[in-house]
Each structure stands twice: as structure tokens, then as C-alpha cells.
Design a protein around this motif. Sequence first.
Motif, PDB file in Angstrom:
ATOM      1  N   ARG A  61       1.263  -1.342  -0.415  1.00 31.63           N
ATOM      2  CA  ARG A  61      -0.146  -0.103  -0.063  1.00 31.63           C
ATOM      3  C   ARG A  61       0.424   1.536  -0.257  1.00 31.63           C
ATOM      4  NH1 ARG A  61      -1.352  -1.618   5.653  1.00 31.63           N
ATOM      5  NH2 ARG A  61      -0.060  -0.748   6.574  1.00 31.63           N
ATOM      6  N   GLU A  62       0.328   2.689  -0.366  1.00 31.14           N
ATOM      7  CA  GLU A  62       0.918   3.887  -0.692  1.00 31.14           C
ATOM      8  C   GLU A  62       1.326   4.373   0.730  1.00 31.14           C
ATOM      9  OE1 GLU A  62      -0.792   6.110  -2.874  1.00 31.14           O
ATOM     10  OE2 GLU A  62      -0.405   5.359  -5.078  1.00 31.14           O
ATOM     11  N   GLY A  63       2.271   4.744   0.594  1.00 29.47           N
ATOM     12  CA  GLY A  63       2.599   6.243   1.944  1.00 29.47           C
ATOM     13  C   GLY A  63       3.465   4.719   3.059  1.00 29.47           C
ATOM     14  N   THR A  64       3.989   3.709   3.135  1.00 27.86           N
ATOM     15  CA  THR A  64       4.642   2.854   3.725  1.00 27.86           C
ATOM     16  C   THR A  64       5.876   3.232   4.115  1.00 27.86           C
ATOM     17  OG1 THR A  64       5.367   1.948   2.046  1.00 27.86           O
ATOM     18  CG2 THR A  64       3.105   1.006   3.369  1.00 27.86           C
ATOM     19  N   ALA A  65       6.719   3.585   5.058  1.00 29.41           N
ATOM     20  CA  ALA A  65       8.135   3.275   5.429  1.00 29.41           C
ATOM     21  C   ALA A  65       8.617   2.423   4.216  1.00 29.41           C
ATOM     22  CB  ALA A  65       8.525   2.427   6.941  1.00 29.41           C
ATOM     23  N   GLY A  66       8.875   1.363   4.155  1.00 27.35           N
ATOM     24  CA  GLY A  66       9.077   0.104   3.026  1.00 27.35           C
ATOM     25  C   GLY A  66       9.333   1.453   1.559  1.00 27.35           C
ATOM     26  N   GLU A  67       7.758   2.042   0.929  1.00 29.73           N
ATOM     27  CA  GLU A  67       7.820   2.315  -0.460  1.00 29.73           C
ATOM     28  C   GLU A  67       8.222   4.148  -0.249  1.00 29.73           C
ATOM     29  OE1 GLU A  67       4.493   3.747  -2.964  1.00 29.73           O
ATOM     30  OE2 GLU A  67       4.274   4.930  -1.299  1.00 29.73           O
ATOM     31  N   ARG A  68       9.148   4.385   0.890  1.00 35.24           N
ATOM     32  CA  ARG A  68       9.495   5.570   1.110  1.00 35.24           C
ATOM     33  C   ARG A  68      11.556   5.327   0.853  1.00 35.24           C
ATOM     34  NH1 ARG A  68       5.986   6.864   5.025  1.00 35.24           N
ATOM     35  NH2 ARG A  68       7.375   6.327   6.938  1.00 35.24           N
ATOM     36  N   TYR A  69      11.381   3.996   1.812  1.00 37.98           N
ATOM     37  CA  TYR A  69      13.050   3.600   1.865  1.00 37.98           C
ATOM     38  C   TYR A  69      13.256   3.678   0.412  1.00 37.98           C
ATOM     39  CZ  TYR A  69      16.775   2.111   3.294  1.00 37.98           C
ATOM     40  OH  TYR A  69      18.612   0.823   3.006  1.00 37.98           O
ATOM     41  N   LEU A  70      12.403   2.290  -0.771  1.00 31.18           N
ATOM     42  CA  LEU A  70      12.510   2.107  -2.416  1.00 31.18           C
ATOM     43  C   LEU A  70      12.757   3.554  -3.101  1.00 31.18           C
ATOM     44  CD1 LEU A  70       9.914  -0.216  -2.242  1.00 31.18           C
ATOM     45  CD2 LEU A  70      11.882  -0.676  -3.106  1.00 31.18           C
ATOM     46  N   GLU A  71      12.190   4.822  -2.569  1.00 28.58           N
ATOM     47  CA  GLU A  71      12.546   6.183  -3.215  1.00 28.58           C
ATOM     48  C   GLU A  71      13.617   6.607  -2.939  1.00 28.58           C
ATOM     49  OE1 GLU A  71       9.122   8.936  -2.066  1.00 28.58           O
ATOM     50  OE2 GLU A  71       7.422   7.372  -3.302  1.00 28.58           O
ATOM     51  N   ARG A  72      13.854   6.773  -1.877  1.00 29.48           N
ATOM     52  CA  ARG A  72      14.544   7.546  -1.342  1.00 29.48           C
ATOM     53  C   ARG A  72      16.066   6.428  -1.613  1.00 29.48           C
ATOM     54  NH1 ARG A  72      14.071   7.272   3.473  1.00 29.48           N
ATOM     55  NH2 ARG A  72      14.775   5.656   4.803  1.00 29.48           N
ATOM     56  N   ARG A  73      16.418   5.630  -1.836  1.00 28.08           N
ATOM     57  CA  ARG A  73      17.634   4.718  -2.371  1.00 28.08           C
ATOM     58  C   ARG A  73      17.763   4.282  -3.818  1.00 28.08           C
ATOM     59  NH1 ARG A  73      20.359   0.531  -0.608  1.00 28.08           N
ATOM     60  NH2 ARG A  73      22.458   1.853  -1.567  1.00 28.08           N
ATOM     61  N   LYS A  74      16.536   4.686  -4.600  1.00 25.65           N
ATOM     62  CA  LYS A  74      16.100   5.004  -6.162  1.00 25.65           C
ATOM     63  C   LYS A  74      16.202   3.403  -6.504  1.00 25.65           C
ATOM     64  CE  LYS A  74      19.241   8.398  -6.068  1.00 25.65           C
ATOM     65  NZ  LYS A  74      20.970   8.725  -6.162  1.00 25.65           N
ATOM     66  N   GLY A  75      15.177   2.943  -5.588  1.00 25.56           N
ATOM     67  CA  GLY A  75      14.928   1.281  -6.294  1.00 25.56           C
ATOM     68  C   GLY A  75      14.992   0.264  -5.926  1.00 25.56           C
ATOM     69  N   ASP A  76      15.715  -0.983  -6.133  1.00 25.10           N
ATOM     70  CA  ASP A  76      15.263  -2.488  -5.182  1.00 25.10           C
ATOM     71  C   ASP A  76      16.331  -2.327  -4.469  1.00 25.10           C
ATOM     72  OD1 ASP A  76      12.879  -2.655  -5.512  1.00 25.10           O
ATOM     73  OD2 ASP A  76      13.482  -4.613  -7.246  1.00 25.10           O
ATOM     74  N   GLY A  77      16.661  -3.018  -3.569  1.00 24.71           N
ATOM     75  CA  GLY A  77      18.633  -3.289  -2.541  1.00 24.71           C
ATOM     76  C   GLY A  77      17.632  -4.205  -1.305  1.00 24.71           C
ATOM     77  N   GLY A  78      19.023  -3.303  -0.518  1.00 28.51           N
ATOM     78  CA  GLY A  78      19.267  -3.466   1.144  1.00 28.51           C
ATOM     79  C   GLY A  78      18.149  -3.090   1.343  1.00 28.51           C
ATOM     80  N   TYR A  79      17.494  -3.280   2.940  1.00 33.42           N
ATOM     81  CA  TYR A  79      16.930  -2.804   3.564  1.00 33.42           C
ATOM     82  C   TYR A  79      17.607  -3.137   5.069  1.00 33.42           C
ATOM     83  CZ  TYR A  79      12.490  -0.742   5.197  1.00 33.42           C
ATOM     84  OH  TYR A  79      11.092  -1.145   5.811  1.00 33.42           O
ATOM     85  N   MET A  80      17.810  -4.542   5.741  1.00 36.32           N
ATOM     86  CA  MET A  80      18.033  -4.595   6.910  1.00 36.32           C
ATOM     87  C   MET A  80      18.400  -5.852   7.347  1.00 36.32           C
ATOM     88  SD  MET A  80      15.448  -6.180   9.631  1.00 36.32           S
ATOM     89  CE  MET A  80      13.847  -4.661   9.155  1.00 36.32           C
ATOM     90  N   VAL A  81      19.664  -5.750   8.337  1.00 37.61           N
ATOM     91  CA  VAL A  81      21.069  -6.683   8.284  1.00 37.61           C
ATOM     92  C   VAL A  81      20.289  -7.527  10.229  1.00 37.61           C
ATOM     93  CG1 VAL A  81      23.144  -7.024   9.602  1.00 37.61           C
ATOM     94  CG2 VAL A  81      22.779  -5.266   7.997  1.00 37.61           C
TER      95      VAL A  81
END
Length: 256
Positions: A61-81
Amino acid sequence: MSLRLRQMVLIARNLASVVDDLHEVFGLEVAFRDPAVKAFGLENAVFPVENQFLEVVAPIREGTAGERYLERRKGDGGYMVILQCDDHARRKQRVTELGIRKVMDHEEHDFHILQLHPRDTGGSLLEIDQQVGGEQLDGPWMPAGRDWQRAVHTDVVRTIAAAELQSPEPEALAARWSEIVQLPVERDANGHPTVRVDNAMLRFVPDTDGRGEGLGGLDIRVANRARLLDAAKRRGCRIDNDVVHVGGIRFRLLDA
């Protein structure tokens, strides 16, 4: 005090596409899809990599922290350790001493979660968990479901040997993670600052791809390099020497 690299989390816009790539290229099988992540506006899939785990999450869904992270890092990638410890109370005390904010601090009878605020840690989301009764690595690990062992395949990929965190200031980031986990900063063969946990290494490198600070790569030990590279070519994955790009992550191939 035991501390292990137990689970790496990627984030993607399209879950199915990355799940298919991980299955086809690395020969991994989904062990679990956690319905509980829907509360965070996500869907997921968890793959065992021998006795470690690779998870992919995607916003639903829109407006999630995950969606904002994808925008900030310009696409798919690493998220958490995600690290596994055997002394959760002491880890929490250390975080409190350092004044680090907690995104999540939750204890069930057999699983304790401590997720730290990335603005206070730098690098990526860092989570330190304890599985009560999970001291044996082939034993329970709640985020992977009840029967994750059935999905283990090691004929192509064996283990995750390192996580690579990139930053404009890798030295400062290494020092910050070092004080959090209370392990010394060392140097690898290329002079990069590293922090060694029981079963793997955390490596800190400069940001050279223009995507900013984050989890940029993983080192994996492989049992069948030829099969992996052939599948990566068929899937259209970028290959640079010993590095295969899947899900916005650099997978560096090491011999098992």
C-alpha cells in the motif's frame, strides 16, 4: 556473548520478480510467507540459506516506510541486517547507554526483537534478536516459520559470508556499528573497515553507485558457480566478474 549474522532483508517494488530471480539463480526455496508483516503494509518471502535467511519484502500500500525507502535509495536493494544474540537484555542495555532510539522492542515468550532507528545507527536498519531455545542453528527461528528446514537447498549456494554496507563515511559507520555490537573494527585484505561476528563479516565501503548509504552487497559461498552464472545470464541479471546483481544487491561469489 554470541552474535551471528542470521537474516538479511531486501526490499523490492515487485516481490514476485525478485523471488523468482532468487529461486532460479541461487536455487533457493521459499520457506515462509509471514502474514504478520501486512500490519506494516508489506508482503514477504523468506528463503533459508543453509542456516541463515534471506528475506524479501515489498510494499502493498502507499505511504509506507518501505515505499519511502525504495524512493530514497532509487529502487530495489538491501533493507535490513538481522543479528542473532544470546543475551538480549545486555544488548538492550547497551543500546540504551548509547541513546539509540528503538523502532521495535518486543518480547514474546520465545523470541525477542530489538530493531534500531537507522538515523541513530547509520547504514541500514539493524535488528538484534534472540530466539529462546534456538542456540542450535538448525533449530527454531521464528521469522522463518515452523518448518523452514524442509526448504534448505545447498547445491548452488551454501552460506552468507559477509554483508557490505556502503556510506560516504565508511570509517565513521564502522565505528558506530562497532560500539553498538561491542566488537572491534578490523581491516580486510583491501583495507576496508570490518566488524567480524561469529559466522560472518560486516564490511563498510564507500558509496560508489550513487545510491547513498545502505546495504549494498552480500558475499555468498557457492557450490556450483557455473550453474549459478548460467541461470543469471538466462534471467538477464547483470554480471561483473565475480559479482551478480539480483534484487538491487551485489552478490559477490566466493568458493565454498
